[in-house]
Scaffold this motif. Structure first.
Motif, PDB file in Angstrom:
ATOM      1  N   VAL A 139       3.189  -0.982   4.059  1.00 59.92           N
ATOM      2  CA  VAL A 139       2.631   0.331   3.767  1.00 59.92           C
ATOM      3  C   VAL A 139       3.786   1.325   3.681  1.00 59.92           C
ATOM      4  O   VAL A 139       4.609   1.411   4.596  1.00 59.92           O
ATOM      5  N   CYS A 177       2.386  -6.107   9.786  1.00 58.09           N
ATOM      6  CA  CYS A 177       2.470  -5.136   8.691  1.00 58.09           C
ATOM      7  C   CYS A 177       3.674  -4.225   8.908  1.00 58.09           C
ATOM      8  O   CYS A 177       3.898  -3.707   9.999  1.00 58.09           O
ATOM      9  N   LEU A 199      -6.783  -0.359   3.225  1.00 56.39           N
ATOM     10  CA  LEU A 199      -5.386  -0.789   3.314  1.00 56.39           C
ATOM     11  C   LEU A 199      -5.148  -1.791   4.438  1.00 56.39           C
ATOM     12  O   LEU A 199      -4.009  -2.177   4.694  1.00 56.39           O
ATOM     13  N   CYS A 205      -3.971  -2.064  10.611  1.00 58.72           N
ATOM     14  CA  CYS A 205      -3.318  -3.169   9.909  1.00 58.72           C
ATOM     15  C   CYS A 205      -2.922  -4.299  10.858  1.00 58.72           C
ATOM     16  O   CYS A 205      -2.915  -4.140  12.083  1.00 58.72           O
ATOM     17  N   LEU A 247       5.495  -0.794   8.469  1.00 59.19           N
ATOM     18  CA  LEU A 247       5.134   0.613   8.278  1.00 59.19           C
ATOM     19  C   LEU A 247       6.401   1.367   7.869  1.00 59.19           C
ATOM     20  O   LEU A 247       7.307   1.554   8.683  1.00 59.19           O
ATOM     21  N   LEU A 295      -2.529   3.661  11.202  1.00 59.78           N
ATOM     22  CA  LEU A 295      -2.210   2.432  10.478  1.00 59.78           C
ATOM     23  C   LEU A 295      -1.944   1.274  11.438  1.00 59.78           C
ATOM     24  O   LEU A 295      -2.332   0.132  11.166  1.00 59.78           O
ATOM     25  N   ALA A 330      -2.802  -4.833   3.957  1.00 58.01           N
ATOM     26  CA  ALA A 330      -1.477  -4.610   3.380  1.00 58.01           C
ATOM     27  C   ALA A 330      -0.401  -5.297   4.214  1.00 58.01           C
ATOM     28  O   ALA A 330      -0.477  -5.358   5.437  1.00 58.01           O
ATOM     29  N   ALA A 369       0.850  -1.187   0.000  1.00 58.53           N
ATOM     30  CA  ALA A 369       0.000   0.000   0.000  1.00 58.53           C
ATOM     31  C   ALA A 369       0.886   1.236   0.000  1.00 58.53           C
ATOM     32  O   ALA A 369       1.890   1.286   0.709  1.00 58.53           O
ATOM     33  N   GLU A 408       4.449   5.323   3.271  1.00 59.34           N
ATOM     34  CA  GLU A 408       3.823   6.644   3.206  1.00 59.34           C
ATOM     35  C   GLU A 408       4.752   7.619   2.497  1.00 59.34           C
ATOM     36  O   GLU A 408       5.977   7.625   2.703  1.00 59.34           O
TER      37      GLU A 408
END
Length: 505
Positions: free
Chosen positions: A90, A116, A84, A112, A118, A108, A87, A11, A92
């Protein structure tokens, strides 16, 4: 921990140029990708833009039509962040604001799965700070792409204080699988590239402020002698002075005002005037309709020279001797201190001292100093300066010899280290300090500067070619000339020189 499999959903948050580029990279690598932006319709518009980019690749024969369709099918614009939730990774790429990014990561983390990853594409914010306050800070990492993401190879894999080391390995391998050149770095101000690159801009800005030469000449010397793709003034005009100045200020403040990163009053004045470069129509250069590009200054000599004497080992300048022979100059050799004698003139590579100071200290009359070149066999321009007692005839004899070798000769004021040499020495010094502080390995730092900002040679590899001792001597002379901590040599460089070790060890 291996690379993420192609079935892992990636994502991307933020549908601007960088976010869209990252989404394209992940989709081209085979991942299903969801692109989200909080502006209604922005994600769909970005996906359409990616499809147009892919279409142009098809037109050029660089991509098969079926591959374009497959990539497009893997790209899904979404209008709600809740989409999302499934995902695996992810990334950003939103506004460069710590509080905004922290708020997004809190959202998030709640949305998530626990595993996940990040990732932030930040170029300057602390990954440690971004992860602070999260329940799973070990899942937060930096994945800094360079613009345009589909074309630029470098990705900085940035570990914060709490980042799981296995996670850094996994994203490193993932970036490699995506066709990128990843490097590991710690979450320190500027990471690798934005830290090590500061002297490239700073030294040209300082030389301009001190009246060394005009912008066009200084830029031409970095390009045509140093082998850089752009000079500092044309590059900052392209980046935007508001952006470049802000990054310099950010790094300067993050290092508690260390004068190695001191911002330039010259650049501040441009920002204050709204002369931001290409995007505003004026920066160091004008970009309006009909604006003419200024040309570098160039010396001309009417002296006739057909021979020279090389005294001792020229070291890195040896390529110039080969070039002179190829141009039909009769070159004789004798023992000495690494000098070229032509007529009344003595030519030497700068060692960071003022020409007049070196002439006095070393007992050299009619001294002409030349600047560093990436390759003296192929450079098309060289900077020179000369001591106060150098006669016009001797200066013109030196210019004539260099012109016979096919070099355009540009004069700069008698300032320490000339242009390319002091820039390279300072880049190497900052790279050395980054190694000392564990920001990255020597190999990764050199790779980052070549792949991330297109330097012709890694700063430490260049210093190795010059010699650690010579590089150190140049820095020491700069420090003595200015009396400023800005030019203090790195302890890592001093240690390597004392050990007699190479700079890649």
């Amino acid at each position: 921990m291996s690379a993420l499999g192609n079935n892992a959903l990636v994502a991307v948050i933020g549908a601007g140029a960088m976010g869209a580029g990252i989404a394209q990279v992940a989709a081209q690598a085979g991942h299903p990708v969801k692109l989200y932006d909080n502006r209604p319709g922005a994600a769909a518009e970005a996906v359409a833009g990616i499809d147009r980019q892919l279409g142009r690749l098809v037109e050029k024969g660089k991509l098969q039509p079926a591959a374009r369709e497959s990539i497009r099918a893997r790209l899904q614009p979404v209008e709600a962040i809740e989409a999302l939730a499934d995902a695996r990774l992810v990334i950003e790429a939103i506004v460069e604001n710590l509080e905004v990014k922290q708020g997004l990561f809190l959202q998030l983390e709640a949305l998530c799965a626990d595993n996940c990853i990040l990732a932030s594409n930040t170029s300057s914010l602390s990954i440690t700070s971004l992860a602070a306050g999260l329940k799973r800070p070990q899942q937060v990492i930096g994945m800094h792409f360079f613009n345009p993401a589909p074309l630029m190879a470098l990705v900085e894999i940035v570990s914060g204080l709490a980042t799981d080391p296995a996670l850094a390995v996994s994203l490193y391998e993932t970036a490699k699988a995506w066709g990128k050149l990843p490097v590991h770095t710690r979450s320190t101000p500027g990471f690798i590239v934005n830290r090590v690159a500061r002297p490239f801009y700073a030294e040209s800005l300082r030389l301009l402020q001190e009246g060394a030469a005009d912008c066009a000449t200084l830029d031409a010397l970095l390009r045509e002698a140093g082998g850089f793709r752009m000079g500092a003034f044309e590059l900052t005009d392209l980046i935007g002075h508001d952006v470049n100045y802000a990054v310099t200020c950010s790094v300067f403040n993050a290092f508690y005002g260390d004068f190695r990163f001191q911002p330039s009053l010259v650049q501040k004045e441009l920002v204050d005037a709204g002369r931001l470069g290409r995007k505003s129509g004026q920066g160091f250069y004008c970009y309006g309709e009909g604006a003419e590009s200024p040309q570098p200054t160039q010396l001309q000599s009417h002296e006739s020279v057909d021979s020279c004497v090389i005294e001792g080992d020229l070291g890195i300048v040896q390529g110039l001797a080969e070039r002179l022979r190829g141009a039909g100059i009769a070159v004789s050799e004798r023992a000495g201190r690494g000098l070229i004698q032509v007529g009344d003139a003595v030519i030497a590579l700068s060692d960071g001292r003022l020409a007049s100071q070196r002439a006095r200290e070393d007992g050299l009359r009619n001294l002409v100093l030349i600047d560093l070149a990436l390759d003296y066999r192929t450079a098309s321009r060289i900077a020179i300066t000369w001591s106060a007692d150098t006669t016009p005839v001797a200066r013109d004899q030196a210019v004539a010899l260099l012109q016979r070798a096919g070099l355009a000769v540009s004069a700069v004021a008698d300032l320490p280290g000339l242009v390319v040499l002091r820039t390279v020495a300072m880049l190497a010094n900052e790279a050395a300090d980054a190694v000392l502080h564990g920001v990255g390995s020597a190999a990764d730092i050199d790779l980052a500067m070549c792949a991330g900002v297109n330097y012709p040679r890694g700063p430490l590899a260049w210093a190795q070619q010059l010699g650690a001792g010579y590089t150190l001597r140049v820095l020491e002379h700069l420090e003595r000339s200015y009396g400023e901590s800005r030019y203090r040599p790195s302890l890592w460089l001093r240690r390597k020189n004392a050990q007699g070790a190479t700079l890649d060890e």
